[in-house]
Design a protein around this motif. Structure first.
Motif, mmCIF file in Angstrom:
data_model
loop_
_atom_site.group_PDB
_atom_site.id
_atom_site.type_symbol
_atom_site.label_atom_id
_atom_site.label_comp_id
_atom_site.label_asym_id
_atom_site.label_seq_id
_atom_site.Cartn_x
_atom_site.Cartn_y
_atom_site.Cartn_z
ATOM 1 N N LEU A 21 38.381 -13.505 -24.358
ATOM 2 C CA LEU A 21 37.240 -12.863 -23.717
ATOM 3 C C LEU A 21 36.849 -13.597 -22.436
ATOM 4 N N ILE A 22 36.855 -14.909 -22.508
ATOM 5 C CA ILE A 22 36.515 -15.700 -21.324
ATOM 6 C C ILE A 22 37.559 -15.513 -20.235
ATOM 7 N N GLU A 23 38.822 -15.506 -20.628
ATOM 8 C CA GLU A 23 39.900 -15.310 -19.644
ATOM 9 C C GLU A 23 39.810 -13.937 -18.980
ATOM 10 N N LYS A 24 39.271 -12.951 -19.713
ATOM 11 C CA LYS A 24 39.146 -11.591 -19.173
ATOM 12 C C LYS A 24 37.802 -11.355 -18.487
ATOM 13 N N ASP A 25 37.020 -12.416 -18.305
ATOM 14 C CA ASP A 25 35.707 -12.315 -17.661
ATOM 15 C C ASP A 25 34.780 -11.333 -18.379
ATOM 16 N N THR A 26 34.821 -11.349 -19.693
ATOM 17 C CA THR A 26 33.961 -10.482 -20.491
ATOM 18 C C THR A 26 32.503 -10.880 -20.285
ATOM 19 N N TYR A 27 31.628 -9.896 -20.348
ATOM 20 C CA TYR A 27 30.196 -10.088 -20.185
ATOM 21 C C TYR A 27 29.715 -11.223 -21.096
ATOM 22 N N CYS A 28 28.943 -12.148 -20.540
ATOM 23 C CA CYS A 28 28.528 -13.374 -21.243
ATOM 24 C C CYS A 28 27.872 -13.100 -22.593
ATOM 25 N N ASP A 29 26.989 -12.113 -22.655
ATOM 26 C CA ASP A 29 26.286 -11.815 -23.899
ATOM 27 C C ASP A 29 27.263 -11.449 -25.006
ATOM 28 N N ASP A 30 28.306 -10.724 -24.677
ATOM 29 C CA ASP A 30 29.321 -10.354 -25.670
ATOM 30 C C ASP A 30 30.065 -11.588 -26.179
ATOM 31 N N VAL A 31 30.352 -12.517 -25.279
ATOM 32 C CA VAL A 31 31.047 -13.756 -25.674
ATOM 33 C C VAL A 31 30.129 -14.589 -26.572
ATOM 34 N N ILE A 32 28.871 -14.691 -26.187
ATOM 35 C CA ILE A 32 27.908 -15.472 -26.974
ATOM 36 C C ILE A 32 27.761 -14.892 -28.373
ATOM 37 N N ASN A 33 27.755 -13.570 -28.496
ATOM 38 C CA ASN A 33 27.678 -12.936 -29.815
ATOM 39 C C ASN A 33 28.890 -13.287 -30.669
ATOM 40 N N GLN A 34 30.064 -13.347 -30.058
ATOM 41 C CA GLN A 34 31.267 -13.721 -30.795
ATOM 42 C C GLN A 34 31.208 -15.193 -31.216
ATOM 43 N N ILE A 35 30.671 -16.034 -30.334
ATOM 44 C CA ILE A 35 30.517 -17.449 -30.676
ATOM 45 C C ILE A 35 29.561 -17.593 -31.860
ATOM 46 N N SER A 36 28.476 -16.837 -31.847
ATOM 47 C CA SER A 36 27.508 -16.876 -32.945
ATOM 48 C C SER A 36 28.156 -16.470 -34.260
ATOM 49 N N ALA A 37 28.970 -15.430 -34.233
ATOM 50 C CA ALA A 37 29.657 -14.979 -35.453
ATOM 51 C C ALA A 37 30.613 -16.058 -35.961
ATOM 52 N N THR A 38 31.278 -16.744 -35.047
ATOM 53 C CA THR A 38 32.215 -17.806 -35.425
ATOM 54 C C THR A 38 31.468 -18.993 -36.029
ATOM 55 N N GLN A 39 30.330 -19.345 -35.436
ATOM 56 C CA GLN A 39 29.527 -20.431 -35.993
ATOM 57 C C GLN A 39 29.046 -20.086 -37.397
ATOM 58 N N SER A 40 28.666 -18.842 -37.605
ATOM 59 C CA SER A 40 28.233 -18.399 -38.929
ATOM 60 C C SER A 40 29.376 -18.518 -39.936
ATOM 61 N N ALA A 41 30.569 -18.147 -39.517
ATOM 62 C CA ALA A 41 31.735 -18.249 -40.396
ATOM 63 C C ALA A 41 32.026 -19.712 -40.740
ATOM 64 N N LEU A 42 31.904 -20.607 -39.775
ATOM 65 C CA LEU A 42 32.106 -22.037 -40.035
ATOM 66 C C LEU A 42 31.033 -22.570 -40.982
ATOM 67 N N ASN A 43 29.802 -22.102 -40.812
ATOM 68 C CA ASN A 43 28.731 -22.515 -41.719
ATOM 69 C C ASN A 43 29.027 -22.082 -43.156
ATOM 70 N N SER A 44 29.629 -20.914 -43.312
ATOM 71 C CA SER A 44 29.998 -20.444 -44.648
ATOM 72 C C SER A 44 31.039 -21.358 -45.282
ATOM 73 N N VAL A 45 32.000 -21.799 -44.491
ATOM 74 C CA VAL A 45 33.013 -22.738 -44.984
ATOM 75 C C VAL A 45 32.338 -24.046 -45.389
ATOM 76 N N ALA A 46 31.429 -24.518 -44.554
ATOM 77 C CA ALA A 46 30.725 -25.767 -44.860
ATOM 78 C C ALA A 46 29.923 -25.651 -46.155
ATOM 79 N N LYS A 47 29.289 -24.511 -46.390
ATOM 80 C CA LYS A 47 28.511 -24.318 -47.620
ATOM 81 C C LYS A 47 29.403 -24.381 -48.851
ATOM 82 N N ILE A 48 30.566 -23.759 -48.769
ATOM 83 C CA ILE A 48 31.508 -23.796 -49.894
ATOM 84 C C ILE A 48 31.956 -25.230 -50.151
ATOM 85 N N LEU A 49 32.278 -25.948 -49.075
ATOM 86 C CA LEU A 49 32.712 -27.338 -49.217
ATOM 87 C C LEU A 49 31.591 -28.219 -49.753
#
Length: 109
Positions: A47-75
């Motif tokens: 997305l960054i390489e394609k110059d995607t709108y910043c808000d869209d990239v930030i939303n994807q980053i937020s989803a990824t952080q949430s997924a990592l938090n889920s892994v951390a909770k399981i661990l």
């Protein structure tokens, strides 16, 4: 339950031998989640390489952080029910201080 041995880096830069208490089913679940997260990270890079709108990239980053938090909770749950419990039963009360530092690190994010 099969246990794996790993050299881990402690917060003090020292290595120690510790065993995890994760079943093969839990490990498979974690690896599947991490593979998905790895794909999300590659997607964010694209997305960054394609110059995607910043808000869209930030939303994807937020989803990824949430997924990592889920892994951390399981661990963390496995750590509490396995590693921490075993060490407390062995009289290793310092595990509580280690756990508090770990939780503080997780909460900073």
């Amino acid at each position: 339950m099969k246990q794996s041995e790993e050299k881990v880096l402690t917060g003090h830069g020292e290595h120690c031998d510790r065993k995890s208490h994760h079943s093969e089913k839990v490990k498979k679940n974690l690896v599947t989640r991490l593979n998905r997260i790895e794909g999300q990270i590659r997607g964010i890079k694209g997305l960054i390489e394609k110059d995607t709108y910043c808000d869209d990239v930030i939303n994807q980053i937020s989803a990824t952080q949430s997924a990592l938090n889920s892994v951390a909770k399981i661990l963390l749950e496995g750590h509490l029910k396995g590693c921490v419990m075993d060490r407390l039963q062995a009289g290793e009360m310092e595990v509580l201080d280690e756990l508090l530092v770990t939780i503080q690190r997780l909460m900073k994010k």
